[in-house]
Each structure stands twice: as C-alpha cells, then as structure tokens.
Write an enzyme that holds these catalytic residues in place. Sequence first.
Site, PDB file in Angstrom:
ATOM      1  N   ARG A   1       0.825  -1.216   0.000  1.00 14.13           N
ATOM      2  CA  ARG A   1       0.000   0.000   0.000  1.00 14.13           C
ATOM      3  C   ARG A   1       0.859   1.266   0.000  1.00 14.13           C
ATOM      4  O   ARG A   1       0.475   2.279  -0.596  1.00 14.13           O
ATOM      5  CB  ARG A   1      -0.962   0.004   1.189  1.00 14.13           C
ATOM      6  CG  ARG A   1      -2.193  -0.842   0.906  1.00 14.13           C
ATOM      7  CD  ARG A   1      -3.233  -0.711   1.992  1.00 14.13           C
ATOM      8  NE  ARG A   1      -4.470  -1.383   1.574  1.00 14.13           N
ATOM      9  CZ  ARG A   1      -5.490  -1.625   2.359  1.00 14.13           C
ATOM     10  NH1 ARG A   1      -5.455  -1.265   3.629  1.00 14.13           N
ATOM     11  NH2 ARG A   1      -6.561  -2.216   1.901  1.00 14.13           N
TER      12      ARG A   1
ATOM     13  N   LYS B   1     -18.514 -17.833   2.149  1.00 11.32           N
ATOM     14  CA  LYS B   1     -19.953 -17.779   2.376  1.00 11.32           C
ATOM     15  C   LYS B   1     -20.728 -17.118   1.250  1.00 11.32           C
ATOM     16  O   LYS B   1     -20.393 -16.022   0.812  1.00 11.32           O
ATOM     17  CB  LYS B   1     -20.229 -16.992   3.659  1.00 11.32           C
ATOM     18  CG  LYS B   1     -19.793 -17.721   4.905  1.00 11.32           C
ATOM     19  CD  LYS B   1     -20.221 -16.924   6.101  1.00 11.32           C
ATOM     20  CE  LYS B   1     -20.014 -17.696   7.383  1.00 11.32           C
ATOM     21  NZ  LYS B   1     -20.375 -16.860   8.522  1.00 11.32           N
TER      22      LYS B   1
ATOM     23  N   GLY C   1     -10.912  -8.591  -0.373  1.00 17.00           N
ATOM     24  CA  GLY C   1     -10.507  -9.550   0.654  1.00 17.00           C
ATOM     25  C   GLY C   1      -9.014  -9.729   0.662  1.00 17.00           C
ATOM     26  O   GLY C   1      -8.259  -8.768   0.577  1.00 17.00           O
TER      27      GLY C   1
ATOM     28  N   GLY D   1     -12.697  -4.419   1.040  1.00 19.47           N
ATOM     29  CA  GLY D   1     -14.136  -4.150   1.059  1.00 19.47           C
ATOM     30  C   GLY D   1     -14.600  -3.207  -0.041  1.00 19.47           C
ATOM     31  O   GLY D   1     -15.680  -3.391  -0.612  1.00 19.47           O
TER      32      GLY D   1
HETATM   33  C1  3PG Z   1      -8.994  -1.860   4.508  1.00 21.25           C
HETATM   34  O1  3PG Z   1      -7.908  -2.236   4.937  1.00 21.25           O
HETATM   35  O2  3PG Z   1      -9.849  -2.635   4.050  1.00 21.25           O
HETATM   36  C2  3PG Z   1      -9.259  -0.391   4.491  1.00 21.25           C
HETATM   37  O3  3PG Z   1      -8.165   0.306   4.954  1.00 21.25           O
HETATM   38  C3  3PG Z   1     -10.522  -0.047   5.250  1.00 21.25           C
HETATM   39  O4  3PG Z   1     -10.390  -0.376   6.602  1.00 21.25           O
HETATM   40  P1  3PG Z   1     -11.693  -0.586   7.475  1.00 21.25           P
HETATM   41  O5  3PG Z   1     -12.327  -1.871   6.991  1.00 21.25           O
HETATM   42  O6  3PG Z   1     -11.227  -0.677   8.908  1.00 21.25           O
HETATM   43  O7  3PG Z   1     -12.608   0.596   7.238  1.00 21.25           O
HETATM   44 MG    MG Z   2     -11.490  -3.889   5.779  1.00 19.75          MG
END
Ligand code: 3PG
Ligand code: MG
Length: 382
Positions: A36, A195, A340, A363
């Site tokens: 990242r 799932k 994921g 996500g």
């Molecule tokens: C992640 O790592 O998926 C993002 O930085 C978002 O983090 P979060 O799911 O804690 O909002």
């Molecule tokens: Mg996350």
Amino acid sequence: MRVRTLDMLEARGKRVLLRADLNVPVKDGRITDLTRLERLCPTIRELCGKGARIIICSHFGRPGGKRVPELSLRPVAEALEGVLGRKVRFADSWLAAQQAARTLADGEILVLENTRFDAREEKNDPGMAKELASIADVYVNDAFSAAHRAHASTEGVARLLPAYAGRLMQAELEALDAVLGHPQHPLAAVIGGAKVSTKLGLLGNLIGRVDVLVLGGAMANTFLAAQGVAVGRSRQEPDMHETARDILARARQAGCEVILPQDVVVATQLAPNVAAQTVPLYAVPADAMILDLGPATVQALVHRVPGWRTMVWNGPLGALAGAVATATQSGQLISVAGGGDTEAALSHAGVADRFSYVSTAGGAFLEWLEGQTLPGVVPLRG
Ligand code: 3PG
Ligand code: MG
C-alpha cells in the site's frame, strides 16, 4: 465514471490534504507488507515534483475513536519515508499538525496521526471535516481502499475543498471500468470465498453483467448441495440453498453460464498430513470434506481461459492463477483482481505482477462489484 485527476491540479505552493490508506498489515508490531505504501508513491512523487506541500492523513486499524498507542501512524510514516526515499515529518497532535502545516515548504511531506483516534472521523462529523479542510487548500484522495467509508477524511472534507483523485485512485477506477464499465466480451468472473451470504449482492450484480461465472471456495459447496449433490461434511450453508437455486435460475435467464466443480479433492479432516483424494462430484464420501477443485475441473477451466477477453477475480482459487497470468501476458486477456485477501494470495502465488491490475482494496473492491456507489469517489467526479 469521470473524476478530476492530478492533470487538472495546479499544485505549486498549495497545501494538499492527501487522503491515503496507510492501513498496512501488521504482525507482532511489524509491518508485514509495504504494497500500500509503494502504490502511493507515484502520487506523492508527482505532487512533490509539482512543488505541493503535502499533508497526508489516514486511518490505521480500528481504534474506536480513542488514542491507542499501538495504532499510531508514526512507525508507518517512518516506513513511508524508507519506501519514498524522502524525508517525512510526523505530527502526533492536532496542534502539532496545525503548526507544521503552516511551516511546510514546497515539496515537503507531513503525516498526521491516525484519523480514527478522533471519534468524529467515523461519524463523518462536519466539525472534523472543517478542521481538516482548514489546514489545506485542496484535497486529493488516493485511498480507493477506504472509499466505501463515508467518514470525515474520506467524504466530509472532500465536499469542502477542491477535490481530485490521486494516481492510485485513478488507476483503481480505470481498472474497474475496464471490467464492469466498458468490458470486452466474453467477460468472466472468478469468485471464491467461504460464504454465499456475504457475496449475495456481488453475485446478484455480476450475473447480469458477466458471460461466465466461475464459483469456488466453500461457497461452491453451498451451490452444489443446493442442487442435490451429497457434499458429506463439507463446509456449506444449508439455509442458503434456496437463495443459491434462485441465483442459478436468474443466471440462466440472463444467459450467464455458471461453472461449478466437476471433481473435487476431499479429506476426512482439515489438518496437516491427512490423506487427501480426488473424487468425482457424485462420489464424495459421507464422512469427507471438500477442500479444493479437482484436477479435471482445473484442466477444463484452464482450457476456457484463452477464450475470455476480460476477467474479474476475487478469492483464492490459486490453481487457475497461472493460466490467467499467461493469457494476460500474451495480450489476450484483461485481468483485474481484488477484494478480501486476494492481493496477498496472488502475491504469494507469485503471479500478482502478471495480472493486468491487482487492486489494493478489500471491502471497497467488493462493494464496487456489488454495483454500489462509493461515498469517497462521488465527490471526485468531474
Ligand atoms: C482496509 O484495509 O480494508 C481499508 O483500509 C478499510 O479499513 P476498514 O475496513 O477498517 O474501514
Ligand atoms: Mg477492511
């Protein structure tokens, strides 16, 4: 979706609030993966080169609105300094941030403390957005992976300053557009995961868009069991059978071919050194669990890959990754993966750099595949 990019930003001498995703993976206090940070460098270097004064903000973990020392961004700022090869300053309080923002020189970089130490961040509090906006002239969002969160640093502040997409945000959006916006057909989706219940929205959106849907992981067991296949003691969701049958029926109506395993690898336990065997789909022993696709399924899929022009990939399904990488490298296939732990799995398999694009997002990538509008992207529209 068209967004304003750095091409449109006259940055010299401007204080740029850069929303990054510095939420790097950590184990036993050490950063385990720098991807990242590396992917953020083009934006930072470009802004530095243009003489901007860069103020980076990000969340880190889930401290829940309190100061949690282990979730300080200070060590991440130090790691960023190493990756960038440039000096990076750090402000551990809001007062320090305000002072540092005033004294930043053109091309200098400042990192602020974890935005989620402030309980107002996740509430998208207008007061916090206003404070953030008060120390900058423009806003650049390079955190696609946090764009599914409507927080003060991702959404609120973007409405108070001229807002632009950074180069990583732009690349993520362009890759997703190549897959779901203006794809070349045949378009395939390879979706794994445990799932069905967590992938419902995604499957529902994809069956209306893709020509071929390949299902793997424990999720595939649910689809098999829903069609009457005896899956023994395999992990699956009996209460999703009706839903799975409905998805298959809708796929048929939409002309989307769904590919499920035809043979499987099974074992009586999920443990090291337990003998695994390959069986046809109709011969899963009652005391066995399905662990993986069988070789006949993998072979059949490998033969299909060269016929596809575009593919989107989420989940492990490692056996197919090599064929996708090869087709991508020969120029026949546009392959986009993410969501994921997909990025980690493909890096581990050594094929990540041979896909067309691997998203840094978890996500946010999945929500995009569900067809959702991401609140962090909307204010960047041009
Ligand atoms: C992640 O790592 O998926 C993002 O930085 C978002 O983090 P979060 O799911 O804690 O909002
Ligand atoms: Mg996350």
